[in-house]
Design an enzyme around this catalytic site. Sequence first.
Site, PDB file in Angstrom:
ATOM      1  N   LYS A   1       6.797   2.481  12.208  1.00  0.00           N
ATOM      2  CA  LYS A   1       6.748   2.962  13.591  1.00  0.00           C
ATOM      3  C   LYS A   1       7.003   1.864  14.605  1.00  0.00           C
ATOM      4  CE  LYS A   1       2.628   2.128  11.725  1.00  0.00           C
ATOM      5  NZ  LYS A   1       1.645   2.566  10.795  1.00  0.00           N
TER       6      LYS A   1
ATOM      7  N   GLY B   1      -7.313  -0.090   3.184  1.00  0.00           N
ATOM      8  CA  GLY B   1      -5.846   0.027   3.307  1.00  0.00           C
ATOM      9  C   GLY B   1      -5.412   0.824   4.517  1.00  0.00           C
TER      10      GLY B   1
ATOM     11  N   LYS C   1       3.495   5.255  17.899  1.00  0.00           N
ATOM     12  CA  LYS C   1       3.582   6.635  17.407  1.00  0.00           C
ATOM     13  C   LYS C   1       3.851   7.610  18.547  1.00  0.00           C
ATOM     14  CE  LYS C   1       0.624   5.429  13.516  1.00  0.00           C
ATOM     15  NZ  LYS C   1      -0.758   5.228  13.063  1.00  0.00           N
TER      16      LYS C   1
ATOM     17  N   GLU D   1       8.827  10.524   8.399  1.00  0.00           N
ATOM     18  CA  GLU D   1       7.621  11.352   8.488  1.00  0.00           C
ATOM     19  C   GLU D   1       6.340  10.516   8.488  1.00  0.00           C
ATOM     20  OE1 GLU D   1       7.282  15.041   8.692  1.00  0.00           O
ATOM     21  OE2 GLU D   1       5.504  13.998   9.411  1.00  0.00           O
TER      22      GLU D   1
ATOM     23  N   GLU E   1      -3.231  -2.117   9.998  1.00  0.00           N
ATOM     24  CA  GLU E   1      -1.936  -2.781  10.031  1.00  0.00           C
ATOM     25  C   GLU E   1      -2.108  -4.222   9.558  1.00  0.00           C
ATOM     26  OE1 GLU E   1       1.041  -1.175  10.992  1.00  0.00           O
ATOM     27  OE2 GLU E   1      -0.395   0.402  10.686  1.00  0.00           O
TER      28      GLU E   1
ATOM     29  N   ILE F   1      -0.099  13.692   7.571  1.00  0.00           N
ATOM     30  CA  ILE F   1       0.097  14.958   8.306  1.00  0.00           C
ATOM     31  C   ILE F   1       1.601  15.161   8.538  1.00  0.00           C
ATOM     32  CG2 ILE F   1      -0.457  16.245  10.415  1.00  0.00           C
ATOM     33  CD1 ILE F   1      -2.712  14.201  10.925  1.00  0.00           C
TER      34      ILE F   1
ATOM     35  N   THR G   1       0.829  -1.214   0.000  1.00  0.00           N
ATOM     36  CA  THR G   1       0.000   0.000   0.000  1.00  0.00           C
ATOM     37  C   THR G   1       0.861   1.260   0.000  1.00  0.00           C
ATOM     38  OG1 THR G   1      -1.665  -1.207   1.245  1.00  0.00           O
ATOM     39  CG2 THR G   1      -1.854   1.183   1.250  1.00  0.00           C
ATOM     40  N   VAL G   2       1.808   1.343   0.937  1.00  0.00           N
ATOM     41  CA  VAL G   2       2.593   2.582   1.060  1.00  0.00           C
ATOM     42  C   VAL G   2       3.611   2.694  -0.071  1.00  0.00           C
ATOM     43  CG1 VAL G   2       3.987   4.009   2.600  1.00  0.00           C
ATOM     44  CG2 VAL G   2       2.254   2.488   3.561  1.00  0.00           C
TER      45      VAL G   2
ATOM     46  N   ASP H   1      -0.393   0.345  17.899  1.00  0.00           N
ATOM     47  CA  ASP H   1       0.068   1.238  16.832  1.00  0.00           C
ATOM     48  C   ASP H   1       0.125   2.690  17.349  1.00  0.00           C
ATOM     49  OD1 ASP H   1       0.497   1.796  13.826  1.00  0.00           O
ATOM     50  OD2 ASP H   1      -1.229   3.045  14.294  1.00  0.00           O
TER      51      ASP H   1
END
Length: 435
Positions: free
Chosen positions: A104, A186, A204, A128, A189, A135, A13-14, A200
Site C-alpha cells: 500500500k 506479525g 489505505k 486486494e 509494519e 477482507i 509474513t505475507v 499506513d
Amino acid sequence: MKKICVGIIGFGTVGSGLAQALYEQKERIKQRMGAEVVLTHIADISATSLPEQFSDVILTKDANDLFTNPDIDIVVELIGGMEPAKTFLLKAIANGKHVITANKALLSVHGKEIFEAAVKQNVEVGFEASVGGGIPVIKALKEGLVANRINSIKGIMNGTGNYILTQMTDHGTPFAEVLKTAQELGYAEADPTYDVEGIDTAHKLAILMSIAYGLNVNLDHITTEGISNIEPVDINIAREFGYRIKLLAISNNHGDHVEARVHPTMVPENHMLATVNGAFNAIHFNGDTVTDVMLYGPGAGMRPTGSAVAADVVDIGRNILAGAVNRVPALSYQPEFMKEPKITPMGELSCPFYFRITALDQPGVLSDIAGIFAKHNISIKSVVQKGRGQKEPVYIVFRTHVALEADVIAAIAEIDALETCTAPTIKIRVLSENE
Ligand code: HSE
C-alpha cells in the site's frame, strides 16, 4: 489441466501466508478455477531453504529470474517498501507478467505510474491485500458497489493501531508493551511508526478513495495524525463520556471536493465502528444506491493476508483463462476517466471536539481558556478537571459543540501560548452518532 504459474518475491509474513494458502487450498482452487495454480519460484534474499511442502519450488536470491522466466504468468511482490519493490513491479510488467502486490505504501505514492504501465502492457495489477488484510474490500468496492456514487468512506484500517487502542482500553496495558506483542503477532509494519502515526491507514485510504471516486488520490492528499499522543487518561475519559477512541480514516464526498483525513476519533460506543476491536478492521461505505455497507474482518496477519493475495491470483488466473485480461480496470474506472482530486481544506471541517489541556491549577486559568474559546466562536459542552494540583499541572478536559477546525486551530495556538498551560493541548475530533 491448464496451469497458472506464480512466482513470489519475498518470503516473509505475507509471502509465507500466500504460499501456505496456495498449498492448503490447491484442490479447492483447482475445482473453482478449472486450472491448477502452480507456485514455481520464490525469490528471497535471505531464505536459504523452504519448508518441505515447497520442495518443488525453485528458491532464488535474484528476482530477475522470475521476470525472464517464460513459464511464469503472475509475479507477486511481497517485499514491501519503495525500492526495489517499484523496480521489480515495473520490470515484471515490462516483461508481460501480471503482477500482484500488497504494498500500500508503494501504490499510494507510485500507483498511477504502475497502473499506467500495466495498461500499456495489457497486464493486470492485483492489490486486494493492500487494504483490510483478509477482507475482500477492494473487490467489493470495484465490483460489488459499481452502481453507486460513494458518498463516504469511514474505517478502521490498521490492525496494529486498533489492537493497541483495544488493549489500552480493556486492560490499561502500556503502549510500548502492546506494540511489541503486535509485532510478534506479525501485524505491524517493518517500521511501526507507519502503524501508530496513521501513515499506513493513510496509504489505505488513498487507495480506497481512488477506486471509490475515480480520483488519483495519493498519500500527500491525506491529512494524517496518529495515536502516539493518546494517554490512558484520554481513553478513560472517553469511556466515561460513552465513547471509544479509534484511529479512523474518513472521507466524505462533497462532489467538487472530497475530505481525506486520518486521525484518532472519539466514536460513540453504540456506533458499529466502536465495537471493532483487536487487530480487526472495518470499512464502512455509504453509496447512493445501496445506502450503508460495512465490511469487517481480520485486518492483518499471515493467514488473512495470504487469503487476500491468493484471491488475486485466482482472479487474474480466471481472466487469463477466459481471455478477458483487465475485464475490470485496476481502479474500477476506465483509465481515461480518472481525474485529479480537489481535497477539502482541513480548516473547513466542522465537528464536535475533545480537548485535554495541561494547565496549572490556579485562579483565573479556566476563565482565560473559556474566554479564548468564546473569542473563537467555540461553544463548550462540558468541562472536567482531573486532579487537584499543588505545584503539579492538572488536566482540564473540554468537550465542545460543533466547531470549525480553523477556529479550533487558532484557539489552541492561543491556549498553548498561555504561561499557565504547560504542555501542548491534545485535540480529538468527535464522531456524531448519525455519521
Ligand atoms: N501493519 C498493518 C496493520 C498490516 O497493522 O494493519 C496490514 O496492512
